[in-house]
Write a protein that holds these residues in place. Structure first.
Motif, PDB file in Angstrom:
ATOM      1  N   PHE A 159       0.950  -1.339   0.032  1.00  0.00           N
ATOM      2  CA  PHE A 159      -0.134   0.046   0.019  1.00  0.00           C
ATOM      3  C   PHE A 159       0.834   1.200  -0.013  1.00  0.00           C
ATOM      4  O   PHE A 159       0.596   2.296  -0.799  1.00  0.00           O
ATOM      5  CB  PHE A 159      -0.961  -0.072   1.269  1.00  0.00           C
ATOM      6  N   GLN A 160       1.905   1.415   0.926  1.00  0.00           N
ATOM      7  CA  GLN A 160       2.530   2.543   0.923  1.00  0.00           C
ATOM      8  C   GLN A 160       3.518   2.737  -0.236  1.00  0.00           C
ATOM      9  O   GLN A 160       3.632   3.727  -0.864  1.00  0.00           O
ATOM     10  CB  GLN A 160       3.700   2.325   2.091  1.00  0.00           C
ATOM     11  N   ALA A 161       4.153   1.736  -1.011  1.00  0.00           N
ATOM     12  CA  ALA A 161       4.771   1.590  -2.030  1.00  0.00           C
ATOM     13  C   ALA A 161       3.851   2.118  -3.222  1.00  0.00           C
ATOM     14  O   ALA A 161       4.253   2.879  -4.178  1.00  0.00           O
ATOM     15  CB  ALA A 161       5.473   0.214  -2.428  1.00  0.00           C
ATOM     16  N   VAL A 167       1.891   9.245  -6.325  1.00  0.00           N
ATOM     17  CA  VAL A 167       2.004  10.452  -5.986  1.00  0.00           C
ATOM     18  C   VAL A 167       3.441  11.252  -6.538  1.00  0.00           C
ATOM     19  O   VAL A 167       3.409  12.428  -7.065  1.00  0.00           O
ATOM     20  CB  VAL A 167       2.098  10.626  -4.422  1.00  0.00           C
ATOM     21  N   GLU A 168       4.569  10.436  -6.449  1.00  0.00           N
ATOM     22  CA  GLU A 168       5.638  10.724  -6.997  1.00  0.00           C
ATOM     23  C   GLU A 168       5.881  10.776  -8.567  1.00  0.00           C
ATOM     24  O   GLU A 168       6.697  11.247  -9.384  1.00  0.00           O
ATOM     25  CB  GLU A 168       6.965   9.868  -6.472  1.00  0.00           C
ATOM     26  N   SER A 169       4.658  10.124  -9.235  1.00  0.00           N
ATOM     27  CA  SER A 169       4.695  10.372 -10.804  1.00  0.00           C
ATOM     28  C   SER A 169       3.939  11.679 -11.290  1.00  0.00           C
ATOM     29  O   SER A 169       2.886  11.976 -11.106  1.00  0.00           O
ATOM     30  CB  SER A 169       3.757   8.950 -11.243  1.00  0.00           C
ATOM     31  N   ARG A 170       4.736  12.394 -12.300  1.00  0.00           N
ATOM     32  CA  ARG A 170       4.284  13.747 -12.710  1.00  0.00           C
ATOM     33  C   ARG A 170       3.213  13.213 -13.695  1.00  0.00           C
ATOM     34  O   ARG A 170       2.185  13.943 -13.726  1.00  0.00           O
ATOM     35  CB  ARG A 170       5.427  14.263 -13.409  1.00  0.00           C
ATOM     36  N   ARG A 171       3.430  11.999 -14.317  1.00  0.00           N
ATOM     37  CA  ARG A 171       2.131  11.609 -15.202  1.00  0.00           C
ATOM     38  C   ARG A 171       0.759  11.424 -14.439  1.00  0.00           C
ATOM     39  O   ARG A 171      -0.315  11.984 -14.844  1.00  0.00           O
ATOM     40  CB  ARG A 171       2.662  10.360 -15.756  1.00  0.00           C
ATOM     41  N   PHE A 200      -7.949  -3.778  -4.735  1.00  0.00           N
ATOM     42  CA  PHE A 200      -6.945  -3.010  -3.509  1.00  0.00           C
ATOM     43  C   PHE A 200      -6.621  -1.775  -4.201  1.00  0.00           C
ATOM     44  O   PHE A 200      -6.507  -0.566  -3.538  1.00  0.00           O
ATOM     45  CB  PHE A 200      -5.905  -4.180  -3.317  1.00  0.00           C
ATOM     46  N   LEU A 201      -6.393  -1.632  -5.520  1.00  0.00           N
ATOM     47  CA  LEU A 201      -5.976  -0.345  -6.231  1.00  0.00           C
ATOM     48  C   LEU A 201      -6.939   0.731  -6.151  1.00  0.00           C
ATOM     49  O   LEU A 201      -6.848   1.947  -5.707  1.00  0.00           O
ATOM     50  CB  LEU A 201      -5.678  -0.683  -7.813  1.00  0.00           C
ATOM     51  N   LEU A 206      -5.863   4.197  -4.584  1.00  0.00           N
ATOM     52  CA  LEU A 206      -6.032   5.560  -5.530  1.00  0.00           C
ATOM     53  C   LEU A 206      -7.053   6.436  -4.496  1.00  0.00           C
ATOM     54  O   LEU A 206      -6.354   7.934  -4.650  1.00  0.00           O
ATOM     55  CB  LEU A 206      -7.157   5.008  -6.534  1.00  0.00           C
ATOM     56  N   PRO A 207      -7.668   6.174  -3.806  1.00  0.00           N
ATOM     57  CA  PRO A 207      -8.189   7.270  -2.717  1.00  0.00           C
ATOM     58  C   PRO A 207      -7.117   8.192  -1.858  1.00  0.00           C
ATOM     59  O   PRO A 207      -7.279   9.158  -1.808  1.00  0.00           O
ATOM     60  CB  PRO A 207      -9.134   6.543  -1.564  1.00  0.00           C
ATOM     61  N   GLU A 208      -6.289   7.258  -1.505  1.00  0.00           N
ATOM     62  CA  GLU A 208      -5.167   7.883  -0.610  1.00  0.00           C
ATOM     63  C   GLU A 208      -4.396   8.705  -1.462  1.00  0.00           C
ATOM     64  O   GLU A 208      -3.985   9.883  -1.070  1.00  0.00           O
ATOM     65  CB  GLU A 208      -4.408   6.842   0.148  1.00  0.00           C
ATOM     66  N   ALA A 209      -3.848   8.193  -2.423  1.00  0.00           N
ATOM     67  CA  ALA A 209      -3.052   8.894  -3.536  1.00  0.00           C
ATOM     68  C   ALA A 209      -3.675  10.326  -4.083  1.00  0.00           C
ATOM     69  O   ALA A 209      -3.113  11.190  -4.017  1.00  0.00           O
ATOM     70  CB  ALA A 209      -2.846   8.314  -4.793  1.00  0.00           C
ATOM     71  N   ASN A 210      -5.012  10.063  -4.244  1.00  0.00           N
ATOM     72  CA  ASN A 210      -5.646  11.155  -4.734  1.00  0.00           C
ATOM     73  C   ASN A 210      -5.751  12.268  -3.628  1.00  0.00           C
ATOM     74  O   ASN A 210      -5.615  13.617  -4.043  1.00  0.00           O
ATOM     75  CB  ASN A 210      -7.153  10.867  -5.236  1.00  0.00           C
ATOM     76  N   ARG A 211      -5.993  11.776  -2.437  1.00  0.00           N
ATOM     77  CA  ARG A 211      -6.164  12.766  -1.328  1.00  0.00           C
ATOM     78  C   ARG A 211      -4.795  13.449  -1.374  1.00  0.00           C
ATOM     79  O   ARG A 211      -4.885  14.846  -1.042  1.00  0.00           O
ATOM     80  CB  ARG A 211      -6.370  12.176  -0.134  1.00  0.00           C
ATOM     81  N   ILE A 212      -3.435  12.772  -1.080  1.00  0.00           N
ATOM     82  CA  ILE A 212      -2.267  13.531  -1.068  1.00  0.00           C
ATOM     83  C   ILE A 212      -2.106  14.397  -2.157  1.00  0.00           C
ATOM     84  O   ILE A 212      -1.596  15.668  -2.032  1.00  0.00           O
ATOM     85  CB  ILE A 212      -1.088  12.414  -0.999  1.00  0.00           C
ATOM     86  N   VAL A 213      -2.368  14.184  -3.474  1.00  0.00           N
ATOM     87  CA  VAL A 213      -2.328  14.978  -4.715  1.00  0.00           C
ATOM     88  C   VAL A 213      -3.280  15.993  -4.653  1.00  0.00           C
ATOM     89  O   VAL A 213      -2.609  17.492  -4.803  1.00  0.00           O
ATOM     90  CB  VAL A 213      -2.506  14.282  -5.727  1.00  0.00           C
TER      91      VAL A 213
END
Length: 293
Positions: A159-161, A167-171, A200-201, A206-213
């Motif tokens: 999950f963390q990876a 989040v680190e992907s500019r694309r 899982f994705l 995705l919800p966590e990555a979208n929240r951070i972005v």
């Protein structure tokens, strides 16, 4: 910012659709259902109902179909994947019985020139409810596993990876919210993150990555809004911006300019318009006096 719908808001939309459709020159056919999968999906989080009806009118839809779905806990239990829930998941369903009869989604569908279109908006509570149920099911399955603890450690690391890779992907962070789901698998593959199950994705990563972005993009947006004139001055000297003259093209260049300064985070188009307008204003040189020779 994403559009958010309560059940009351969905009820208002459902009631007003007929009048809004009539104003747009569209015919609503009650009791008709378009059974094919949509070729074009309009995400209710990104597009409001009036904009969706405008699209239907633009493509000359002969009619539209409206489906307002209400929540019933018993109907949820009739779905095979929810028919035999573990204790904790069943408790979540029981607690959701207080929402029986509330609208959980409104969908508007139409066909035109061989293509099927659908706009859908869901109540803000239905997604978290289903996610909580599925999370409870997953937890139950993990608890039944003899290697439960190892599985949890692996899950957390994955999950963390996965979140970090997105989040680190500019694309990824430069894409529209509705399209990030499409680019996420390739981004994870390129980052060397092992294949993540689709559920899982979609429900965890995705919800966590979208929240951070979204949080980081908002920080950049607020910082840039205090420097619109400065940004406009910098944009004014940008060769790509100087080579175009229409408002739309200049706004596109301004958006790319701002995103580059924001480490690739996608920013609101409205901010780009403001910066482009600032760049287009003539430079005031009245205060500059000639130097004595």
């Amino acid at each position: 910012m994403s559009l958010i719908y309560t059940s009351d808001k969905l009820s208002e939309i459902s009631i007003a659709i007929s009048e809004s459709a009539r104003d747009a020159g569209l015919l609503v056919l009650p009791g008709v259902e378009i059974v094919r999968s949509p070729d074009v999906e309009l995400d209710g989080e990104e597009v409001d109902i009036l904009a969706a009806l405008h699209v239907a009118a633009l493509v000359n839809a002969p009619f539209i179909c409206v489906d307002a779905a209400t929540f019933e806990a018993d109907e949820l239990r009739e779905i095979p994947e929810y028919s035999d829930l573990p204790v904790e998941a069943e408790r979540i369903v029981e607690s959701a019985e207080t929402r029986n009869g509330l609208l959980m989604s409104v969908a508007v569908s139409w066909v035109s020139d061989g293509l099927s279109y659908r706009w859908m908006a869901q109540a803000d509570w239905i997604g978290p409810l289903l996610s909580n149920i599925e999370a409870a099911v997953q937890d139950s399955e993990l608890e039944a596993d003899a290697e439960y603890e190892n599985s949890r450690i692996e899950y957390r690391e994955t999950f963390q990876a996965a979140v970090a890779a997105l989040v680190e992907s500019r694309r990824f962070r430069g894409e529209q919210l509705s399209r990030r789901k499409l680019v996420a698998p390739s981004v994870l593959s390129e980052a060397g993150v092992r294949d993540a199950p689709e559920g899982f994705l979609n429900r965890q990563v995705l919800p966590e990555a979208n929240r951070i972005v979204a949080m980081k993009a908002y920080e950049y947006e607020q910082a840039f809004r205090t420097r619109v004139l400065q940004m406009g001055s910098e944009l004014r000297g940008h060769p790509d911006w100087q080579r175009v003259f229409t408002k739309a093209r200049r706004t596109d260049i301004a958006l790319k300019f701002l995103m580059e300064k924001a480490e690739g985070y996608r920013l609101p188009k409205l901010l780009a318009e403001e910066v482009s307008e600032a760049a287009a204003k003539p430079v005031n040189t009245a205060h500059v006096q000639a130097r004595p020779e």
